[in-house]
Design a protein around this motif. Structure first.
Motif, PDB file in Angstrom:
ATOM      1  N   ILE A  32     -39.890 -23.395  11.328  1.00 58.74           N
ATOM      2  CA  ILE A  32     -39.827 -24.413  12.381  1.00 58.74           C
ATOM      3  C   ILE A  32     -41.223 -24.940  12.696  1.00 58.74           C
ATOM      4  CG2 ILE A  32     -39.321 -24.792  14.830  1.00 58.74           C
ATOM      5  CD1 ILE A  32     -36.945 -22.905  14.517  1.00 58.74           C
ATOM      6  N   LEU A  33     -42.202 -24.032  12.760  1.00 57.31           N
ATOM      7  CA  LEU A  33     -43.574 -24.442  13.039  1.00 57.31           C
ATOM      8  C   LEU A  33     -44.112 -25.340  11.928  1.00 57.31           C
ATOM      9  CD1 LEU A  33     -46.138 -24.254  14.742  1.00 57.31           C
ATOM     10  CD2 LEU A  33     -46.744 -22.177  13.472  1.00 57.31           C
ATOM     11  N   ILE A  34     -43.886 -24.957  10.668  1.00 55.34           N
ATOM     12  CA  ILE A  34     -44.352 -25.761   9.539  1.00 55.34           C
ATOM     13  C   ILE A  34     -43.665 -27.138   9.537  1.00 55.34           C
ATOM     14  CG2 ILE A  34     -44.390 -25.949   7.023  1.00 55.34           C
ATOM     15  CD1 ILE A  34     -44.657 -22.892   6.928  1.00 55.34           C
ATOM     16  N   ALA A  35     -42.346 -27.156   9.796  1.00 55.40           N
ATOM     17  CA  ALA A  35     -41.617 -28.423   9.832  1.00 55.40           C
ATOM     18  C   ALA A  35     -42.134 -29.313  10.959  1.00 55.40           C
ATOM     19  CB  ALA A  35     -40.123 -28.165  10.005  1.00 55.40           C
ATOM     20  N   GLY A  36     -42.456 -28.711  12.093  1.00 53.12           N
ATOM     21  CA  GLY A  36     -42.989 -29.483  13.213  1.00 53.12           C
ATOM     22  C   GLY A  36     -44.322 -30.119  12.874  1.00 53.12           C
ATOM     23  N   ILE A  37     -45.190 -29.359  12.194  1.00 54.39           N
ATOM     24  CA  ILE A  37     -46.492 -29.903  11.794  1.00 54.39           C
ATOM     25  C   ILE A  37     -46.321 -31.046  10.802  1.00 54.39           C
ATOM     26  CG2 ILE A  37     -48.649 -29.374  10.602  1.00 54.39           C
ATOM     27  CD1 ILE A  37     -48.451 -26.541  11.746  1.00 54.39           C
ATOM     28  N   ILE A  38     -45.424 -30.855   9.805  1.00 54.94           N
ATOM     29  CA  ILE A  38     -45.176 -31.909   8.816  1.00 54.94           C
ATOM     30  C   ILE A  38     -44.615 -33.157   9.481  1.00 54.94           C
ATOM     31  CG2 ILE A  38     -43.775 -32.553   6.816  1.00 54.94           C
ATOM     32  CD1 ILE A  38     -43.961 -29.642   5.895  1.00 54.94           C
ATOM     33  N   PHE A  39     -43.672 -32.974  10.405  1.00 59.00           N
ATOM     34  CA  PHE A  39     -43.075 -34.116  11.109  1.00 59.00           C
ATOM     35  C   PHE A  39     -44.124 -34.858  11.924  1.00 59.00           C
ATOM     36  CE2 PHE A  39     -41.089 -35.932  14.897  1.00 59.00           C
ATOM     37  CZ  PHE A  39     -40.136 -36.760  14.324  1.00 59.00           C
ATOM     38  N   PHE A  40     -45.016 -34.110  12.583  1.00 61.25           N
ATOM     39  CA  PHE A  40     -46.058 -34.735  13.394  1.00 61.25           C
ATOM     40  C   PHE A  40     -47.018 -35.554  12.534  1.00 61.25           C
ATOM     41  CE2 PHE A  40     -50.272 -34.486  15.511  1.00 61.25           C
ATOM     42  CZ  PHE A  40     -49.967 -35.215  16.641  1.00 61.25           C
ATOM     43  N   VAL A  41     -47.399 -35.010  11.373  1.00 61.41           N
ATOM     44  CA  VAL A  41     -48.297 -35.732  10.468  1.00 61.41           C
ATOM     45  C   VAL A  41     -47.619 -36.998   9.947  1.00 61.41           C
ATOM     46  CG1 VAL A  41     -49.495 -35.620   8.256  1.00 61.41           C
ATOM     47  CG2 VAL A  41     -49.602 -33.673   9.817  1.00 61.41           C
TER      48      VAL A  41
END
Length: 204
Positions: A32-41
């Motif tokens: 979830i954390l990795i997906a959140g970072i990717i989505f934010f970028v």
């Protein structure tokens, strides 16, 4: 030594099922954390930035010499439109222009057909309108004529349109756009030097 009847707590090992659940929860939270970072970028890279406009030129020839006010005089202007987006294009519907002296409408009309502006591109928006006022009988003309004689008249150019952003292979919904350029002209009807290339305010 422990008091009589008191037993030391025993160490209980977690069962395999509990350890498996904890491991899966840790993996899930990490994903979830990795997906959140990717989505934010991705959001930062694909978030559209509004176009930028700057006033290049403006003129109302023979305004000071007119005895009938500004009626029927040509109103000419040039504005540069810049798309600041790196990978996002912008579709413009027709652009309508209005020129104001205070609250008095001086001229208005369509100045462009619909067009597409590619990423990091520039498009000159030029217009020639016919003034509809103020007429000599309008009290606003007395004030405007006096300011022309004094060598400085504050005016405003308003551009309106509807735009869509082209993000990769999909287009966003339409947004109503309003651009306002505040400037002053000289007594001869030409744009004052300090107003050239000045940025305009853009509202969505």
């Amino acid at each position: 030594m422990p008091a009589p009847g008191h037993r030391l707590p025993l160490y209980h090992r977690q069962s395999p099922a509990v350890r498996c659940v904890n491991f899966l929860c840790a993996v899930l939270l990490t994903l979830i954390l990795i997906a959140g970072i990717i989505f934010f970028v991705l959001w930062l890279s694909l978030r559209p930035h509004r176009p930028r406009f700057s006033l290049i030129d403006f003129s109302i020839p023979n305004g000071a010499a007119s005895s009938a006010g500004l009626v029927n005089l040509p109103v000419r202007f040039a504005v540069n439109e810049h798309n600041p987006n790196q990978k996002i294009g912008i579709y413009f519907d027709e652009i309508l222009a209005s020129v104001y002296y205070g609250d008095q409408l001086v001229a208005s009309g369509r100045v462009t057909h619909p067009f597409y502006q590619g990423p990091k591109g520039d498009t000159p928006v030029q217009g020639t309108l016919t003034a509809t006022g103020p007429a000599a009988s309008n009290p606003a003309w007395g004030r405007l004529s006096g300011e022309l004689s004094a060598g400085r008249v504050a005016m405003r150019l308003v551009l309106t349109s509807t735009v869509r952003f082209k993000v990769k292979i999909w287009d966003t919904k339409r947004h109503h756009m309003k651009t306002e350029c505040d400037f002053s002209i000289n007594g001869d009807g030409t744009l004052q030097q300090q107003a050239k290339n000045s940025p305009c305010a853009v509202y969505f």
